[in-house]
Write a protein that holds these residues in place. Structure first.
Motif, PDB file in Angstrom:
ATOM      1  N   ASP A 187     -33.531  17.514  71.541  1.00  0.00           N
ATOM      2  CA  ASP A 187     -34.246  18.506  72.335  1.00  0.00           C
ATOM      3  C   ASP A 187     -33.547  19.861  72.186  1.00  0.00           C
ATOM      4  OD1 ASP A 187     -35.470  20.108  74.269  1.00  0.00           O
ATOM      5  OD2 ASP A 187     -35.753  18.429  75.639  1.00  0.00           O
ATOM      6  N   PRO A 188     -34.253  20.899  71.713  1.00  0.00           N
ATOM      7  CA  PRO A 188     -33.600  22.208  71.512  1.00  0.00           C
ATOM      8  C   PRO A 188     -33.021  22.804  72.793  1.00  0.00           C
ATOM      9  CG  PRO A 188     -35.714  22.114  70.387  1.00  0.00           C
ATOM     10  CD  PRO A 188     -35.647  20.898  71.255  1.00  0.00           C
ATOM     11  N   ALA A 189     -33.627  22.543  73.951  1.00  0.00           N
ATOM     12  CA  ALA A 189     -33.124  23.106  75.200  1.00  0.00           C
ATOM     13  C   ALA A 189     -31.750  22.529  75.547  1.00  0.00           C
ATOM     14  CB  ALA A 189     -34.116  22.833  76.336  1.00  0.00           C
ATOM     15  N   TYR A 190     -31.602  21.215  75.404  1.00  0.00           N
ATOM     16  CA  TYR A 190     -30.309  20.590  75.666  1.00  0.00           C
ATOM     17  C   TYR A 190     -29.258  21.063  74.664  1.00  0.00           C
ATOM     18  CZ  TYR A 190     -32.692  17.287  78.784  1.00  0.00           C
ATOM     19  OH  TYR A 190     -33.410  16.712  79.801  1.00  0.00           O
ATOM     20  N   THR A 191     -29.639  21.076  73.413  1.00  0.00           N
ATOM     21  CA  THR A 191     -28.686  21.469  72.366  1.00  0.00           C
ATOM     22  C   THR A 191     -28.233  22.910  72.547  1.00  0.00           C
ATOM     23  OG1 THR A 191     -29.816  19.955  70.842  1.00  0.00           O
ATOM     24  CG2 THR A 191     -28.318  21.572  69.888  1.00  0.00           C
ATOM     25  N   GLN A 192     -29.182  23.788  72.897  1.00  0.00           N
ATOM     26  CA  GLN A 192     -28.826  25.192  73.096  1.00  0.00           C
ATOM     27  C   GLN A 192     -27.871  25.369  74.268  1.00  0.00           C
ATOM     28  OE1 GLN A 192     -29.840  27.407  75.733  1.00  0.00           O
ATOM     29  NE2 GLN A 192     -28.686  29.085  74.755  1.00  0.00           N
ATOM     30  N   ALA A 193     -28.100  24.650  75.365  1.00  0.00           N
ATOM     31  CA  ALA A 193     -27.210  24.744  76.523  1.00  0.00           C
ATOM     32  C   ALA A 193     -25.817  24.254  76.179  1.00  0.00           C
ATOM     33  CB  ALA A 193     -27.787  23.950  77.694  1.00  0.00           C
ATOM     34  N   LEU A 194     -25.733  23.177  75.419  1.00  0.00           N
ATOM     35  CA  LEU A 194     -24.432  22.645  75.028  1.00  0.00           C
ATOM     36  C   LEU A 194     -23.697  23.612  74.108  1.00  0.00           C
ATOM     37  CD1 LEU A 194     -22.396  20.313  74.971  1.00  0.00           C
ATOM     38  CD2 LEU A 194     -23.744  19.290  73.118  1.00  0.00           C
ATOM     39  N   VAL A 195     -24.393  24.152  73.126  1.00  0.00           N
ATOM     40  CA  VAL A 195     -23.755  25.079  72.180  1.00  0.00           C
ATOM     41  C   VAL A 195     -23.296  26.349  72.887  1.00  0.00           C
ATOM     42  CG1 VAL A 195     -24.179  26.535  70.165  1.00  0.00           C
ATOM     43  CG2 VAL A 195     -24.978  24.166  70.173  1.00  0.00           C
ATOM     44  N   HIS A 196     -24.126  26.881  73.773  1.00  0.00           N
ATOM     45  CA  HIS A 196     -23.749  28.117  74.465  1.00  0.00           C
ATOM     46  C   HIS A 196     -22.574  27.885  75.418  1.00  0.00           C
ATOM     47  CE1 HIS A 196     -24.406  32.236  75.717  1.00  0.00           C
ATOM     48  NE2 HIS A 196     -24.402  31.866  76.990  1.00  0.00           N
ATOM     49  N   SER A 197     -22.520  26.719  76.055  1.00  0.00           N
ATOM     50  CA  SER A 197     -21.377  26.416  76.924  1.00  0.00           C
ATOM     51  C   SER A 197     -20.080  26.370  76.116  1.00  0.00           C
ATOM     52  CB  SER A 197     -21.608  25.082  77.633  1.00  0.00           C
ATOM     53  OG  SER A 197     -22.728  25.145  78.481  1.00  0.00           O
TER      54      SER A 197
END
Length: 319
Positions: free
Chosen positions: A86-96
């Motif tokens: 899921d791009p939303a989960y992946t983006q949140a993880l990468v940005h964190s």
């Protein structure tokens, strides 16, 4: 003779009244079994909900409250809704992780330099500066977040007007409150080391910069590494400051995503998997920081690390 016989006659022992209170409660210095029970009860109360949330990240169904079998579907098995698809989960993880890396890269060197400066500052204003350094530790995070938000959005004064909401503002905000943690940890290590190693290096002909770089920094390395990991744990776990400094969905972190979706009826156990990553990463960072500060600190503390560095300066072999 009669008196002697009376004195030598054994005295009958006094009868003690039988108490209704158990001996373990009458003795205040005995083993605190009650406190041990309270401690274990608190640990269970605090950790069992977390363990349940982690368990349901491996649920086979979509429910987050009804167990439907073990599966890794919500980690990477589902082709569209797992956290690594899921791009939303992946983006949140990468940005964190990005914010945590930038926070470590900025806060750690600044905190080390500030700790060295405060430790060596003697004279008027030094006590005030040391006290002001502790303010971010005791200031409520919501107060700091609102203050930074107002400064960055409504104060058109350089350099504040150059900082816009988004990744830059998030990094500045996290560095602002995590810097004090680095200073406190490094200064505690400085207090335990003392000044004699640095003074001995100066006596051997080292310049002030060489004494710091070749002698003091290696002795401070356990505190520097542990404070870096503490900053990482603080950054990846922060919500309030990061939320106020965010600009759009591209600056969403794991805590922000969890807050906005935890109460939603359409959320899946993938949200539990994301929370599990946050818990595991935070615990690993804090555990590594503890072991680095204790184990590595014992190896370089004392005479071994300091004498070895001084021996290199003098050209002699450490005995």
């Amino acid at each position: 003779m009669t008196v002697v016989q009376d004195v030598a006659r054994p005295v009958a022992p006094l009868r003690r009244r039988r108490s209704l209170v158990p001996a373990r409660l009458r003795n205040p210095w005995g083993e605190p079994r009650f406190l041990v029970g309270v401690t274990w009860l608190y640990l269970a109360w605090a950790l069992v909900p977390v363990a349940i949330a982690i368990l349901f990240s491996f649920n086979a169904g979509r429910s987050r409250s009804v167990w439907q079998g073990f599966s890794i579907r919500w980690w990477w098995g589902d082709p569209s809704q797992s956290i690594f698809h899921d791009p939303a989960y992946t983006q949140a993880l990468v940005h964190s992780l990005l914010l945590a890396g930038l926070d470590m890269a900025v806060a750690t060197p600044l905190g080390v330099m500030l700790a060295l400066g405060l430790a060596r500052w003697r004279g008027r204003g030094s006590g005030t500066a040391n006290g002001l350094m502790l303010i971010p530790l005791v200031t409520p995070e919501i107060v700091m977040a609102v203050s930074l938000f107002v400064v960055f959005t409504q104060l058109p004064i350089p350099p504040f007007d150059f900082i816009s909401l988004g990744t830059t503002a998030q990094v500045v905000g996290q560095v602002t409150f995590s810097l004090s943690y680095v200073v406190v940890i490094v200064r505690s290590r400085l207090a335990s080391i003392g000044t004699h190693y640095e003074e001995a290096a100066r006596d051997l002909g080292a310049s002030p910069l060489q004494a710091v770089r070749l002698v003091l920094i290696p002795l401070l390395m356990p505190a520097i590494l542990s404070s870096t990991l503490i900053v990482f744990a603080l950054s990846i776990d922060d919500f309030v400051v990061t939320q106020y400094m965010s600009s759009d969905s591209g600056t969403t972190t794991i805590p922000m995503y969890l807050y906005s979706n935890a109460r939603g009826g359409t959320s899946t156990p993938a949200l539990n998997a994301l929370a599990t990553i946050l818990v595991v990463v935070t615990l690993v960072g804090i555990t590594l920081a503890y072991f680095l500060y204790t184990i590595l600190g014992r190896r370089v503390s004392g005479t071994a690390g300091g004498v070895g560095a001084l021996a290199e300066l003098s050209g002699l072999e450490a005995s």
